[in-house]
Scaffold this motif. Structure first.
Motif, short mmCIF file in Angstrom:
data_model
loop_
_atom_site.label_atom_id
_atom_site.label_comp_id
_atom_site.label_asym_id
_atom_site.label_seq_id
_atom_site.Cartn_x
_atom_site.Cartn_y
_atom_site.Cartn_z
N CYS A 143 -19.94 -3.40 13.67
CA CYS A 143 -20.58 -2.11 14.01
C CYS A 143 -19.66 -1.29 14.92
N ARG A 178 -29.68 -12.77 19.91
CA ARG A 178 -28.22 -12.78 19.88
C ARG A 178 -27.65 -14.15 19.53
N LEU A 203 -32.61 -16.13 9.37
CA LEU A 203 -32.93 -14.95 8.55
C LEU A 203 -33.44 -15.36 7.17
N MET A 213 -24.34 -1.56 20.32
CA MET A 213 -24.51 -2.87 19.68
C MET A 213 -25.70 -2.81 18.73
N PRO A 214 -25.69 -3.61 17.63
CA PRO A 214 -26.82 -3.57 16.70
C PRO A 214 -28.12 -4.03 17.35
N GLY A 215 -29.18 -3.24 17.17
CA GLY A 215 -30.48 -3.53 17.78
C GLY A 215 -31.43 -4.21 16.81
N LEU A 218 -27.99 -3.92 7.24
CA LEU A 218 -28.08 -4.05 8.70
C LEU A 218 -27.04 -3.15 9.37
N ARG A 220 -22.46 -17.18 5.36
CA ARG A 220 -23.59 -18.00 5.81
C ARG A 220 -23.33 -18.64 7.16
N ALA A 231 -32.06 -2.89 13.26
CA ALA A 231 -31.05 -3.16 12.23
C ALA A 231 -31.29 -4.52 11.58
N PHE A 232 -31.65 -5.53 12.38
CA PHE A 232 -31.94 -6.85 11.83
C PHE A 232 -33.24 -6.82 11.02
N ILE A 277 -22.78 -16.41 9.62
CA ILE A 277 -22.85 -15.14 10.32
C ILE A 277 -23.31 -15.34 11.78
N PRO A 332 -31.41 -14.14 1.44
CA PRO A 332 -30.84 -12.80 1.68
C PRO A 332 -29.39 -12.71 1.22
N TYR A 350 -24.22 -12.97 15.67
CA TYR A 350 -24.45 -11.65 16.26
C TYR A 350 -23.11 -11.00 16.60
N ASN A 398 -27.77 0.51 8.72
CA ASN A 398 -28.89 0.97 9.54
C ASN A 398 -28.44 1.21 10.97
N SER A 399 -27.64 0.30 11.52
CA SER A 399 -27.26 0.42 12.93
C SER A 399 -26.26 1.56 13.16
N PHE A 437 -28.23 -0.42 20.74
CA PHE A 437 -28.40 -0.24 22.18
C PHE A 437 -27.03 -0.31 22.84
N ILE A 463 -35.07 -9.03 18.94
CA ILE A 463 -33.61 -9.21 18.99
C ILE A 463 -33.28 -10.66 19.34
N PHE A 487 -27.25 -7.77 4.43
CA PHE A 487 -26.42 -7.74 5.64
C PHE A 487 -25.68 -6.41 5.76
N TYR A 506 -27.75 -17.39 9.79
CA TYR A 506 -28.17 -17.14 8.41
C TYR A 506 -29.46 -17.89 8.11
N ILE A 557 -28.63 -15.31 16.52
CA ILE A 557 -29.11 -15.25 15.14
C ILE A 557 -28.22 -16.11 14.23
#
Lengths: 253, 253
Positions: B133, A122, A129, A158-160, B167, B122, A163-164, B124, B159, B126, B170-171, A151, A120, B164, A126, A124
């Protein structure tokens, strides 16, 4: 209840909920320690260092041993050091993963065609990735600390990291190797480093799909507690039940 | 070849590859325009505004009409204005999506329990993903401009918005409504706005899974060109073949 030599205890939902301790678990840990048994704490959270985990536990009245903290970041670092010795490793993640890799002698680089590991992050971007997708498409082994989809915090779910990880998997079409629960890698690291037999080990947690399944996948006994994600009722409806189910761990004293 | 009233032409891989025009397509467009037929340009790219698309086409010698540019961002904005009139809409995306929402009178807010729409971004963070989410878990309808997993640039495959979107899916465990190809929404918008019958329309493109499938899903004729992602050989192996296949569009003049 059967007694064990090695108690592996989940953290979030088992020892605490967010910033609040679960007092029955704290009592259980004290009881084990009075018997000379130092429990292991096993968490999918890859953002924290062992010292940060120790400090949080200390705030709840638990004085744990640093060697008995196992995060998915530490397990990922040990897994990489063992299976990919000498390889260049690029990463996405926070301090927990970064420090664990350094502590295990892993050579961290900004881009690698050998190994990429994801935890994870936070912060992150583009670009992070995109570089990970490029590295994986060029052949880097894709390792992820855990598959947690979400979580909880004070705002909600929040996205965990899972998900990423799904983002990179979706874009590249390549499946990751997950290290955390429900996989058994963290329990295997504990077994190898501290020389236990599987019959002497038990995995304790609130979440059937991660904690209990990690124990089942690894082939050890499991104890479910009704203090978090999965209710006892739900846990007993599963085709493979936990070895034991308790409202709280105070019943195990 | 059968002639049509409404030619819907994909951009990347059909009109150009990155920064290079595909000259045979440019000739075909000029041929159509000489016959008084203004082709439509249909792209999943949600980051560009129609004016940016017009400017890029102009650089390749194509003078298109602004009303004949259909991006997945514009289609998403029109879809929201039509199906969710007056609702608050939160978004992730770049200028193409932002401007399209404003142009269609959509009320953009930072957080909404009504509608959330996602396009490539681009920049993006957290925080943006976490807020999306939370909004979706609280009931916001989840709309995504397109399901593209990756797009090429000079560094390789980057990507795309579909990754995205995966993501968030999934979450949250919630499925999005995709607007772009292979769904038929963009072709439906063209049909409604310009009053064509389906038998008068054709979708032309290089990518079977997006361009040709969009035409098939919408129920119009399709032309595959061998200038991009899917080879003619692959296109002819599909269970539903394109109506026509050509090396380049110069064969259609």
């Amino acid at each position: 209840m059967k007694t064990y030599k090695c108690y592996c205890i989940d953290l979030d939902g088992t020892v605490y909920r967010g910033k609040e301790p679960i007092n029955e678990t704290v009592q259980f840990v004290h009881h084990l320690q009075q018997q000379g048994k130092e429990p292991f704490f096993v968490t999918n959270n890859a953002s924290q260092t062992p010292d940060q985990v120790l400090s949080k536990l200390s705030g709840f009245g638990i004085e744990a041993k640093r060697s008995h903290i196992m995060t998915s970041a530490m397990a990922a670092a040990k897994y990489i050091a063992y299976h990919y010795p000498g390889k260049d490793v690029s990463m996405i993640g926070e301090r927990g993963l970064h420090d664990a890799l350094l502590e295990n002698g892993v050579n961290i680089v900004s881009s690698s065609k050998e190994v990429f590991v994801m935890g994870i992050d936070r912060e992150i971007t583009y670009e992070k990735l995109a570089q990970a997708c490029l590295d994986i498409r060029q052949g880097a082994t894709f390792i992820s600390t855990n598959s947690d989809r979400a979580f909880p915090n004070e705002r909600g779910l929040m996205p965990g990291n899972g998900a990423f990880t799904a983002l990179i998997q979706n874009s590249t079409g390549i499946e990751p190797i997950f290290i955390g629960k429900p996989q058994g890698h963290m329990l295997e690291m504990i077994r190898l480093e501290h020389q236990y037999e599987k019959e002497d080990m038990v995995m304790i947690g609130d979440n059937y799909d991660t904690d209990i399944m990690a124990g089942i996948n690894f082939g050890i006994d499991t104890i479910h507690v009704n203090t978090g994600v999965t209710s006892t009722e739900e846990a007993l409806l599963k085709s493979v039940r936990p070895t034991g189910t308790f409202e709280t761990l105070v019943e195990c004293i």
